[in-house]
Design a protein around this motif. Structure first.
Motif, short mmCIF file in Angstrom:
data_model
loop_
_atom_site.label_atom_id
_atom_site.label_comp_id
_atom_site.label_asym_id
_atom_site.label_seq_id
_atom_site.Cartn_x
_atom_site.Cartn_y
_atom_site.Cartn_z
N HIS A 1 -13.79 -46.12 -23.04
CA HIS A 1 -14.31 -45.93 -24.61
C HIS A 1 -14.49 -47.40 -25.24
O HIS A 1 -15.55 -47.45 -26.00
CB HIS A 1 -13.10 -45.31 -25.06
CG HIS A 1 -13.35 -44.99 -26.75
ND1 HIS A 1 -13.83 -43.96 -27.02
CD2 HIS A 1 -13.04 -46.00 -27.60
CE1 HIS A 1 -13.84 -43.98 -28.47
NE2 HIS A 1 -13.52 -45.19 -28.76
N ASP B 1 -16.54 -41.93 -26.06
CA ASP B 1 -16.03 -40.66 -25.65
C ASP B 1 -16.62 -40.28 -24.58
O ASP B 1 -16.36 -39.73 -23.33
CB ASP B 1 -15.60 -39.86 -26.65
CG ASP B 1 -14.25 -39.97 -27.34
OD1 ASP B 1 -13.92 -41.09 -27.16
OD2 ASP B 1 -13.90 -39.13 -28.18
N MET C 1 -9.54 -36.36 -24.14
CA MET C 1 -9.51 -37.92 -24.22
C MET C 1 -8.12 -38.10 -24.55
O MET C 1 -7.34 -37.51 -25.21
CB MET C 1 -10.03 -38.59 -25.35
CG MET C 1 -11.51 -38.85 -25.15
SD MET C 1 -12.00 -40.18 -24.18
CE MET C 1 -11.07 -41.46 -24.96
N ARG D 1 -7.94 -36.23 -29.35
CA ARG D 1 -9.06 -35.68 -30.47
C ARG D 1 -8.71 -34.17 -30.73
O ARG D 1 -7.84 -33.66 -30.39
CB ARG D 1 -10.34 -35.57 -29.71
CG ARG D 1 -10.76 -36.89 -28.98
CD ARG D 1 -11.15 -37.81 -30.09
NE ARG D 1 -11.70 -39.25 -29.49
CZ ARG D 1 -11.17 -40.31 -29.79
NH1 ARG D 1 -10.20 -40.69 -30.79
NH2 ARG D 1 -11.78 -41.49 -29.23
N GLU E 1 -16.57 -37.14 -32.66
CA GLU E 1 -16.13 -35.86 -31.91
C GLU E 1 -17.78 -34.83 -32.03
O GLU E 1 -17.70 -34.26 -30.83
CB GLU E 1 -15.08 -35.15 -32.23
CG GLU E 1 -13.84 -35.87 -32.18
CD GLU E 1 -12.51 -35.21 -32.45
OE1 GLU E 1 -12.39 -33.81 -32.27
OE2 GLU E 1 -11.50 -35.63 -32.84
#
Ligand SMILES: *[C@@H]1O[C@H](CO)[C@@H](O)[C@H](O)[C@H]1NC(C)=O
Ligand SMILES: *[C@@H]1O[C@H](CO)[C@@H](O)[C@H](O)[C@H]1NC(C)=O
Ligand SMILES: *[C@@H]1O[C@H](CO)[C@@H](O)[C@H](O)[C@H]1NC(C)=O
Ligand SMILES: *[C@@H]1O[C@H](CO)[C@@H](O)[C@H](O)[C@H]1NC(C)=O
Ligand SMILES: [Ca+2]
Ligand SMILES: [Zn+2]
Length: 595
Positions: free
Chosen positions: A401, A434, A452, A464, A493
């Motif tokens: 990430h 992500d 994640m 998340r 997200e």
């Protein structure tokens, strides 16, 4: 002028001839620069030999006779070597050469009766028709074997296979001369012997008169790391010993060599992984680049071998992302992170500074991306949510990430690091990061929902709000969700879940390649996805919106695949509200009329 040139040429030749005896091998060798003793195959000890190399550099360059200027690189090089070493043209074979912005580089071999030498070579670097450096290991041929073999290559193969514990791999054998440490020159059959199970790959030089193995080249430059392989997400999946994970196309000198300095620690051309200060590195645990450190998460991150294991894993993951992203277009010219760019464009001196167990925070990690030419800095923190603290350096999704922030910030807008600054663009930055972590960890065409950061906080739900999923009941986020979001990770997200749906559509249609990281030529869906991912970064505008980033994917597909995936992409984006007409966080589920 003509007179001057003639005069100059004769002076030049006089100097050349004066240096001839010098350039032919001297009788005594320094062992370190000429030999290496190895145990290979079934306990065979072999001393390999490389005649001493004389190397000269010439600053602004050695003026050449005007007659060389119009010649090809090949002819000019052969002519130079011939006169510099006082040898005949029939003793010099041009091997290859190439030209870059900084000069021309040519490589030759010694030749005898039309048979090339394996270990007597020369290299000439040119700039503006002047020679700027010259290296040579040509040898004298007073004691040279007959150029007609007395044993066939076929007859030597079984014994060589036995001795080197492998199989002849079918690569065409060649006949080459080999200079020996005693000043003699052997005629050899050169055959490649591989062992797929043990990972060895040798080139054997078998005397074409006696049938004995006289030397080997070891093609495998071993480096060994105990790490969490990139396909694993979290520490509990298990550290493994990996041998030679480096990709020599992306990192031509491996991970521990920047062309000037070779290291035996977690410092190299793409990244330096340290704790606290850049002098606090992990040094190999055994010779020849073995980094064998075991992480024990019942101990604090700073105890036992944990710091070394953390630096080793962080070094490995950053290098691995460097290497596969390189194959998909995050190259020197596309503003990547390397100390030495090997004359391939872009700015160097900007390898990633990887600070493991960084003391400036907890329960997070970050990546700072200045412009091309200045190092990116990644800070990995320790997490405090469990009785024994956990280290983000042992959770690969977090490292990938962070490194992906470097990729997206560099590739959007041309390497300035200034183009993912708005809330919406910064949110997508989190989303790409992500999505990239997910890309490394999906293991087959059976796409699973992706979570994640579950290890560091010891929760199956991860860090998340939802797993990434094609199932709206599992992840209900849509383009319009952003209207109620202000924080970049939350906005991210939405983007990561859109991309998860794109990924699923492509893998659903084209299948999955398990060699995607090293073979970007394949047609499988995960390969197509990463091409579009990386290509779109370079296309999209500075501070893109969801809408312009989507358009960049569609355009990337038009550029690379002639638009064959246009409708698939629109359908996937539209499935979460980013269809035709979506704007200002108002969903649209339409696709173009020709879809
Ligand atoms: C890492 O290796 C380089 C090259 O040998 C050396 O300059 C540096 O001091 C080493 N650092 C540590 C901490 O061992
Ligand atoms: C690493 O290399 C340095 C020289 O650069 C050497 O002094 C040191 O002993 C090496 N360390 C290990 C553990 O092999
Ligand atoms: C790594 O270390 C372990 C434990 O010390 C040892 O058993 C193993 O053989 C080592 N592996 C390598 C490849 O060095
Ligand atoms: C796909 O993955 C899921 C979740 O890991 C598993 O339950 C299922 O059996 C897998 N299906 C196939 C066909 O491998
Ligand atoms: Ca760079
Ligand atoms: Zn982030």
């Amino acid at each position: 002028m003509v007179v001057f040139n003639k005069f100059f040429a004769s002076v030049f030749l006089a100097i050349v001839y004066a240096s001839v005896s010098d350039a032919i091998i001297a009788p005594s060798y320094s062992r370190h620069s000429t030999r290496r003793s190895r145990n290979v195959g079934r306990g065979l000890q072999l001393d390999t030999f490389h005649p001493e190399t004389k190397f000269e550099t010439f600053g602004a360059g050695l003026q050449q006779p005007a007659s060389l200027a119009p010649l090809s690189l090949k002819d000019a090089t052969v002519s130079f070597v011939k006169s510099r070493l006082g040898v005949d043209a029939t003793e010099v074979a041009f091997k290859n050469g190439y030209t870059t912005k900084s000069g021309k580089f040519a490589y030759v071999k010694q030749l005898h009766n039309d048979i090339p030498f394996a270990n007597a070579v020369a290299n000439v670097a040119w700039k503006d028709n002047k020679v700027v450096s010259f290296g040579a290991s040509f040898v004298n041929t007073d004691n040279i074997a007959s150029s007609t073999p007395s044993v066939t290559v076929e007859s030597t193969i079984p014994k060589t296979e036995e001795a080197l514990d492998g199989k002849y791999n079918g690569h065409p054998a060649s006949l080459e001369y080999l200079a020996r440490p005693d000043g003699s020159v052997s005629l050899t059959h050169v055959i490649q012997i591989q062992n797929e199970e043990t990972g060895t790959w040798f080139e054997a030089f078998v005397d074409a008169h006696s049938g004995e193995i006289v030397s080997v080249t070891d093609f495998v430059s071993d480096a060994t790391y105990k790490v969490l392989p990139i396909t694993k997400e979290t520490f509990p999946e298990g550290q493994e010993i990996l041998v030679d994970p480096q990709d020599l196309l992306a990192s031509p000198l491996g991970w521990h060599d920047d062309g000037t300095t070779k290291t035996n620690n977690t410092s190299g051309n793409n990244v330096i992984a340290f704790k606290g200060t850049q002098s606090a590195l992990t040094v190999q645990s055994a010779p020849d680049l073995v980094f064998n450190y075991t992480y024990d998460d019942t101990l604090a991150p700073t105890d036992g071998q944990n710091v070394d294991a953390a630096r080793t894993n962080a070094f490995y993951v950053i290098n691995t992302v460097h290497d596969y992203a390189y194959r998909y277009g995050f190259t020197e010219a596309a503003f990547n992170f390397q100390a030495n760019n090997f004359d391939k464009g872009g700015r160097g001196n900007d390898r990633v500074l990887m600070s493991v167990q960084d003391g400036s925070g907890t329960n997070n990690a970050n990546f700072a991306t200045p412009a091309d030419g200045q190092s990116g800095t990644c800070r990995m923190f320790v997490w405090t949510r469990t009785p024994v603290r956990r280290d983000g350096d042992l959770e690969n999704d977090i490292i990938v990430h962070e490194m992906t922030h470097g990729i997206t910030n560099r590739m959007t807008g041309g390497g300035t690091g200034r183009c993912l600054q708005t809330t919406e663009a910064g949110g997508m930055g989190e989303g790409w990061s992500d999505a990239m972590a997910e890309w490394t960890e999906q293991k087959s065409a059976n796409i699973t929902d992706y979570v994640m950061g579950q290890y560091v906080i010891n929760s199956a739900a991860g860090i998340r709000t939802h797993p990434y999923s094609t199932d709206p009941a599992v992840n209900p986020l849509r383009y319009s969700s952003i209207a109620n979001l202000n924080e970049v990770h939350n906005i991210g997200e939405v983007w990561a879940n859109l991309l998860h749906n794109v990924y699923a559509a492509l893998v659903g249609k084209y299948g999955f390649s398990s060699t995607a990281r090293t073979n970007p030529e394949g047609t499988e869906g995960n390969i197509v996805y990463l091409h579009l991912f990386i290509d779109a970064l370079a296309l999209q505008p500075c501070n893109p919106t969801f809408v312009s980033a989507r358009d960049a994917w569609i355009q990337a597909d038009a550029n690379r695949y002639g638009g064959v995936n246009k409708c698939l992409l629109w359908t996937a984006f539209a499935s979460r509200g980013l269809g035709v007409g979506a704007a200002n966080f108002r969903d649209a589920s339409a696709v173009p009329s020709d879809c």
